[in-house]
Design an enzyme around this catalytic site. Structure first.
Site, PDB file in Angstrom:
ATOM      1  N   LYS A 169      -2.072   1.825   8.464  1.00  0.00           N
ATOM      2  CA  LYS A 169      -0.795   1.561   8.893  1.00  0.00           C
ATOM      3  C   LYS A 169      -0.338   2.848   9.676  1.00  0.00           C
ATOM      4  O   LYS A 169       0.189   2.519  10.814  1.00  0.00           O
ATOM      5  CB  LYS A 169       0.219   1.636   7.691  1.00  0.00           C
ATOM      6  CG  LYS A 169       1.548   1.462   7.878  1.00  0.00           C
ATOM      7  CD  LYS A 169       2.410   1.621   6.787  1.00  0.00           C
ATOM      8  CE  LYS A 169       3.794   1.528   7.135  1.00  0.00           C
ATOM      9  NZ  LYS A 169       4.757   1.713   5.920  1.00  0.00           N
ATOM     10  N   GLU A 187      -9.480   9.958   6.323  1.00  0.00           N
ATOM     11  CA  GLU A 187     -10.824   9.230   5.762  1.00  0.00           C
ATOM     12  C   GLU A 187     -11.043   8.175   6.674  1.00  0.00           C
ATOM     13  O   GLU A 187     -12.041   7.567   7.116  1.00  0.00           O
ATOM     14  CB  GLU A 187     -10.409   8.582   4.440  1.00  0.00           C
ATOM     15  CG  GLU A 187     -10.298   9.821   3.473  1.00  0.00           C
ATOM     16  CD  GLU A 187      -9.061   9.906   3.074  1.00  0.00           C
ATOM     17  OE1 GLU A 187      -8.311  10.158   3.791  1.00  0.00           O
ATOM     18  OE2 GLU A 187      -8.729  10.454   1.921  1.00  0.00           O
ATOM     19  N   GLY A 212       2.153   0.300   2.367  1.00  0.00           N
ATOM     20  CA  GLY A 212       0.789   0.257   2.331  1.00  0.00           C
ATOM     21  C   GLY A 212       0.455  -0.672   1.015  1.00  0.00           C
ATOM     22  O   GLY A 212      -0.486  -1.729   1.215  1.00  0.00           O
ATOM     23  N   ARG A 213       0.910  -0.267   0.047  1.00  0.00           N
ATOM     24  CA  ARG A 213       0.492  -1.001  -1.223  1.00  0.00           C
ATOM     25  C   ARG A 213       1.058  -2.156  -1.294  1.00  0.00           C
ATOM     26  O   ARG A 213       0.836  -3.082  -2.298  1.00  0.00           O
ATOM     27  CB  ARG A 213       0.877  -0.185  -2.647  1.00  0.00           C
ATOM     28  CG  ARG A 213       2.219   0.551  -2.431  1.00  0.00           C
ATOM     29  CD  ARG A 213       2.293   1.638  -3.501  1.00  0.00           C
ATOM     30  NE  ARG A 213       3.414   2.086  -3.619  1.00  0.00           N
ATOM     31  CZ  ARG A 213       3.984   3.236  -2.839  1.00  0.00           C
ATOM     32  NH1 ARG A 213       2.922   3.543  -1.913  1.00  0.00           N
ATOM     33  NH2 ARG A 213       5.080   3.745  -2.827  1.00  0.00           N
ATOM     34  N   GLU A 248       1.060   4.563  -7.764  1.00  0.00           N
ATOM     35  CA  GLU A 248       1.743   5.204  -6.388  1.00  0.00           C
ATOM     36  C   GLU A 248       3.037   4.872  -6.220  1.00  0.00           C
ATOM     37  O   GLU A 248       4.027   5.726  -5.873  1.00  0.00           O
ATOM     38  CB  GLU A 248       0.663   4.697  -5.163  1.00  0.00           C
ATOM     39  CG  GLU A 248       0.950   5.719  -3.895  1.00  0.00           C
ATOM     40  CD  GLU A 248      -0.014   5.400  -2.781  1.00  0.00           C
ATOM     41  OE1 GLU A 248       0.241   4.435  -2.083  1.00  0.00           O
ATOM     42  OE2 GLU A 248      -0.845   6.385  -2.680  1.00  0.00           O
ATOM     43  N   HIS A 303     -16.726  -4.541 -25.123  1.00  0.00           N
ATOM     44  CA  HIS A 303     -17.867  -3.675 -25.489  1.00  0.00           C
ATOM     45  C   HIS A 303     -17.791  -2.580 -25.132  1.00  0.00           C
ATOM     46  O   HIS A 303     -18.862  -1.666 -24.971  1.00  0.00           O
ATOM     47  CB  HIS A 303     -19.265  -4.396 -25.098  1.00  0.00           C
ATOM     48  CG  HIS A 303     -19.154  -5.816 -25.599  1.00  0.00           C
ATOM     49  ND1 HIS A 303     -19.961  -5.959 -26.805  1.00  0.00           N
ATOM     50  CD2 HIS A 303     -18.846  -7.122 -25.128  1.00  0.00           C
ATOM     51  CE1 HIS A 303     -19.825  -7.410 -26.916  1.00  0.00           C
ATOM     52  NE2 HIS A 303     -19.162  -7.854 -26.035  1.00  0.00           N
ATOM     53  N   LYS A 351      -3.421  16.063   1.040  1.00  0.00           N
ATOM     54  CA  LYS A 351      -4.238  15.759   2.435  1.00  0.00           C
ATOM     55  C   LYS A 351      -4.103  16.845   3.179  1.00  0.00           C
ATOM     56  O   LYS A 351      -5.018  17.280   4.056  1.00  0.00           O
ATOM     57  CB  LYS A 351      -3.431  14.519   2.941  1.00  0.00           C
ATOM     58  CG  LYS A 351      -3.594  13.217   2.482  1.00  0.00           C
ATOM     59  CD  LYS A 351      -2.577  12.406   3.262  1.00  0.00           C
ATOM     60  CE  LYS A 351      -2.460  11.095   2.607  1.00  0.00           C
ATOM     61  NZ  LYS A 351      -1.587  10.045   3.300  1.00  0.00           N
TER      62      LYS A 351
HETATM   63  O1  F6P Z   1      -2.781   7.267  -0.287  1.00  0.00           O
HETATM   64  C1  F6P Z   1      -1.388   7.476   0.523  1.00  0.00           C
HETATM   65  C2  F6P Z   1      -1.349   6.451   1.543  1.00  0.00           C
HETATM   66  O2  F6P Z   1      -0.451   6.983   2.165  1.00  0.00           O
HETATM   67  C3  F6P Z   1      -1.044   5.065   1.039  1.00  0.00           C
HETATM   68  O3  F6P Z   1       0.103   5.024   0.559  1.00  0.00           O
HETATM   69  C4  F6P Z   1      -1.635   4.298   1.795  1.00  0.00           C
HETATM   70  O4  F6P Z   1      -1.846   2.977   1.515  1.00  0.00           O
HETATM   71  C5  F6P Z   1      -3.007   4.733   2.314  1.00  0.00           C
HETATM   72  O5  F6P Z   1      -2.529   6.407   2.165  1.00  0.00           O
HETATM   73  C6  F6P Z   1      -3.535   4.569   3.628  1.00  0.00           C
HETATM   74  O6  F6P Z   1      -2.608   4.824   4.689  1.00  0.00           O
HETATM   75  P1  F6P Z   1      -2.932   4.192   6.177  1.00  0.00           P
HETATM   76  O7  F6P Z   1      -2.907   2.879   5.969  1.00  0.00           O
HETATM   77  O8  F6P Z   1      -1.722   4.659   6.832  1.00  0.00           O
HETATM   78  O9  F6P Z   1      -4.320   4.475   6.593  1.00  0.00           O
END
Ligand code: F6P
Length: 567
Positions: free
Chosen positions: A213, A219, A285-286, A371, A402, A528
């Site tokens: 987003k 990452e 995002g979620r 979250e 199990h 972060k």
């Molecule tokens: O983990 C934090 C967060 O901001 C989430 O809310 C989001 O889904 C994820 O990182 C990834 O963010 P982006 O889509 O901006 O890379």
């Protein structure tokens, strides 16, 4: 669009909450067995049809009074006005001053919905059309890579909401991935993730979808850069001249697309913004799996099934929006979660999909629910006075039986469970006798577990069955452990969309009652930032003695790493 919180009074200070708490004391000693004995019509009365989902809430620790009092609490907190504000696109995400209009992602094209001057239906359907165009080109073989090969692998690179939704759904909808496009997902910055995923893939027939987003998530960017290097190295081996910038740009354009709200950063990465699929700041995002974030899913299952998936969300939106609260499954399930968490002191909530394909659903719900509602500060900035945020966990049945079901059946914790099952499988096999359906075996376990949780087995029943007296206390199954059961005909795209929307709305209802903002996530930001501050210390410092990060534990851990790593 401005939003006024319907009732900012902390929930625990409302008379409706006090009445609920008083009821909890009186309710003690009433068991699920009693509730079913007193009300033989309970199973029918507490079962709801929600789009394609058949939702049985009768095994919850609640009688008619509990439901009435919970609904009073929700009404006191203005749930109906709040729901209207959500669907209208008012800025219910108060700390970021944004709408949380995920319901807008599934409105029909002719629906009149504009938010902050934006025609939502038009924009959403325009993006869906563009996604459809790409998915069709990939599936038909019209889209070619730099060496004129067709695309067989679509690798989504993203994390959190930009990974969990499409990866969970791609696994859930495996039987629909029939056009020869295999979806892969890379999320972790652990290099093991991308290494293992790309191992054995042919760069010439691989397309990367970089999903972020913000397009600033470290990452995702690290994985995307690594993927770019892997692609170019691979193409070079195939004879592509990667020393020529124009050739490189062409290769990146043919093997990378982006899903983001941030065109500037996408362009900076080197992806042609004509190959960027946008969404909007009002999609969290979620809550984004049915936006362009689902592009890799659409490529794998096809546009028609993706639209079925989207329609499944809309089915549940309609239910949530228009059913009276008494008959409204997400409202009732959300309120039962509040009841267990904030009144009966449960510590967690287990989700048990009796479906191997739905194995990642608990992980998906962990982000959606935790979250969203893992907050201890209310909208007014004051600390919450009720316990908030359900801890979600789970595993595909029967594997959980199990592993952890022992604790749920006989342990000391109250752990409400959601059982999710399907009447019909996509494939079935016969067991050793050549007769018994394995899917029937799965379903018999599905039914047995919630039954045992609810009704258990008494000492008298055990004695009658001739159990050795010494073992009787160990074999008593206390029962009275609550659960909800969700059944659908089959795990289809539509069913899956409905299932996700059900939990989205459960999450919202809980946030309203607890008076928190379910749509921000400030708690993940500091980690972060500090990771970014610590990174250079790992990169440059060869002499571990001068490490000073400001806390002795981190210093000591860092020194240990610096002293022992082999580079
Ligand atoms: O983990 C934090 C967060 O901001 C989430 O809310 C989001 O889904 C994820 O990182 C990834 O963010 P982006 O889509 O901006 O890379």
């Amino acid at each position: 669009m401005t939003f006024t919180v319907p009732n900012p009074t902390p929930v625990t200070k409302t008379p409706e909450w006090q009445a609920l708490v008083a009821h909890a004391t009186r309710f003690k000693g009433t068991t699920l067995k009693d509730l079913f004995r007193e009300d033989p019509g309970r199973a029918g009365d507490m079962t709801f049809e929600v789009g394609p989902l058949h939702v049985d809430l009768s095994k919850n620790l609640a009688d008619e009074n509990t439901v009435r009092l919970l609904l009073n609490v929700a009404r006191a907190k203005g749930i109906e006005d709040y729901r209207q504000a959500l669907f209208n696109g008012e800025h219910v995400n108060t700390t970021e001053d944004r709408a949380a209009l995920h319901t807008g992602l599934r409105v029909p094209i002719d629906q009149d919905l504009s938010v902050d001057g934006q025609d939502v239906a038009e924009d959403v359907h325009h993006t869906l059309d563009r996604m459809r165009g790409l998915a069709k080109a990939l599936r038909s073989g019209d889209w070619r890579g730099a060496t004129n090969h067709t695309i067989k692998n679509v690798v989504n690179i993203g994390i959190g909401g930009s990974d969990l939704g499409p990866s969970m759904a791609a696994q859930a909808l495996r039987p629909y991935c029939t056009a020869g496009i295999t979806p892969y997902f890379v999320s972790n910055v652990d290099p093991a993730d991308i290494t293992a995923t790309l191992d054995g893939l042919d760069p010439a027939s691989t397309l990367f979808v970089v999903s972020s987003k913000t397009f600033t998530t470290s990452e995702t960017l690290a994985n995307a850069h690594s993927a770019k290097r892997w692609l170019l190295d691979g193409l070079k081996r195939l004879g592509v001249d990667t020393s020529d910038d124009a050739v490189v740009n062409d290769a990146v354009a043919k093997h990378f697309v982006a899903v983001s709200t941030n065109a500037e950063e996408v362009a900076k990465f080197g992806i042609d913004t004509r190959n960027m699929f946008g969404f909007w700041d009002w999609v969290g995002g979620r809550f984004s799996v049915d936006s362009a974030i689902g592009l890799s899913l659409m490529a794998a299952i096809g546009p028609r099934d993706f639209m079925e998936f989207v329609a499944g969300f809309h089915d549940v939106d309609n239910h949530f929006y228009s059913e009276p609260l008494e008959m409204n499954a997400p409202v009732l399930m959300g309120l039962f979660g509040v009841w267990y968490t904030s009144v009966l002191n449960s510590q967690s909530h287990v989700v048990l999909p009796y479906s191997q394909d739905l194995g990642r659903f608990p992980a998906y719900l962990q982000q959606l629910m935790m979250e969203s509602n893992g907050k201890s500060v209310r909208l007014d900035g004051e600390l919450t006075t009720a316990e908030t945020g359900e801890v979600y966990w789970g595993e595909a049945g029967t594997n959980g039986q199990h592993a952890f079901m022992q604790l749920i059946h006989q342990g000391t914790h109250l752990i409400p469970a959601d059982f999710i099952g399907f009447v019909n499988p996509h494939t079935d096999h016969r067991s050793s006798d050549g007769e018994t359906s394995m899917h029937d075996m799965l379903l018999s376990n599905f039914l047995a577990q919630s039954r045992v949780m609810a009704f258990g087995r008494t000492a008298e029943e055990l004695r009658e069955a001739g159990v050795d007296e010494k073992l009787v206390p160990h074999k008593v199954m206390p029962g009275n452990r609550p659960s909800s059961t969700i059944i659908a005909d089959k795990l289809t795209p539509r069913t899956l969309g409905s299932l996700i929307a059900l939990y989205e709305h459960i999450c919202f209802v809980q946030g309203v009652v607890w008076g928190i903002n379910s749509f921000d996530q400030w708690g993940v930001e500091l980690g972060k930032k500090q990771a970014n501050e610590l990174l250079p210390l790992l990169g440059n410092n060869t002499d571990s003695s001068d490490v000073d990060t400001g806390d002795p534990s981190t210093d000591s851990l860092l020194r240990h790493i610096l002293r022992n790593r082999k580079r």
